[in-house]
Design a protein around this motif. Structure first.
Motif, PDB file in Angstrom:
ATOM      1  N   ASP A  13     -34.237 -25.394  31.229  1.00 37.95           N
ATOM      2  CA  ASP A  13     -35.061 -24.857  32.311  1.00 37.95           C
ATOM      3  C   ASP A  13     -36.114 -25.853  32.764  1.00 37.95           C
ATOM      4  O   ASP A  13     -36.226 -26.163  33.948  1.00 37.95           O
ATOM      5  N   TYR A  49     -41.209 -19.194  36.711  1.00 37.01           N
ATOM      6  CA  TYR A  49     -40.700 -17.986  36.058  1.00 37.01           C
ATOM      7  C   TYR A  49     -40.261 -18.254  34.622  1.00 37.01           C
ATOM      8  O   TYR A  49     -40.235 -17.340  33.800  1.00 37.01           O
ATOM      9  N   SER A  50     -39.984 -19.505  34.277  1.00 40.39           N
ATOM     10  CA  SER A  50     -39.698 -19.841  32.880  1.00 40.39           C
ATOM     11  C   SER A  50     -40.946 -19.673  32.008  1.00 40.39           C
ATOM     12  O   SER A  50     -40.852 -19.233  30.864  1.00 40.39           O
ATOM     13  N   THR A  53     -41.077 -16.080  31.020  1.00 44.02           N
ATOM     14  CA  THR A  53     -39.878 -15.487  30.432  1.00 44.02           C
ATOM     15  C   THR A  53     -40.071 -15.210  28.954  1.00 44.02           C
ATOM     16  O   THR A  53     -40.698 -15.978  28.232  1.00 44.02           O
ATOM     17  N   HIS A  68     -34.306 -13.133  33.857  1.00 45.95           N
ATOM     18  CA  HIS A  68     -34.394 -14.583  34.065  1.00 45.95           C
ATOM     19  C   HIS A  68     -33.011 -15.152  34.407  1.00 45.95           C
ATOM     20  O   HIS A  68     -32.874 -15.934  35.354  1.00 45.95           O
TER      21      HIS A  68
END
Length: 129
Positions: A13, A49-50, A53, A68
């Motif tokens: 990611d 967004y990682s 998560t 995710h």
């Protein structure tokens, strides 16, 4: 078959998302239009967004891993199709297509649950054998 552990997915990611965000300059297709900004926005967004998560690499674990992975899947589809959606395929398309297919594949091959640490469900999971 989901054989990529979330721990490995997290490393991908951050590294692939950073590479995606700088790819217009790295691969010399930075004209300042959609071909430039689609990968920059998607790469930066994936890093963001990682961070949220619920997996080993998350800082504030608010987004469940299945969500995710769904975001990754749709982001990859959008990225792969973006040269044709925005009409820049005659100028550049391979970086968008390759990164998009990579993102689609990794999202479909990653485990849906992290193993071996407490996540937002509040329960400890066991290491996969």
């Amino acid at each position: 078959m989901r054989f990529i552990p979330t721990r490995v997915h997290g490393i991908l990611d951050y590294t692939v998302s950073a590479l995606l965000a700088i790819s217009p300059w790295l691969f010399q297709f930075n004209r300042g239009r959609a071909e430039t900004w689609v990968p920059v926005v998607l790469g930066a967004g994936a890093i963001l967004y990682s961070l949220f998560t619920d997996y080993e690499w998350g800082v504030s674990r608010r987004i469940p891993m299945p969500v995710h992975l769904m975001i990754d899947l749709f982001s990859g589809i959008f990225l792969a199709l973006s040269p044709w959606i925005f009409g820049f395929a005659s100028y550049v398309y391979l970086p968008h297509l390759i990164f998009g297919i990579l993102e689609i594949g990794v999202s479909l091959m990653t485990s849906r649950q992290p193993h071996g640490f407490k996540h937002i469900t509040g329960r400890q999971t066991t290491e996969a054998a």
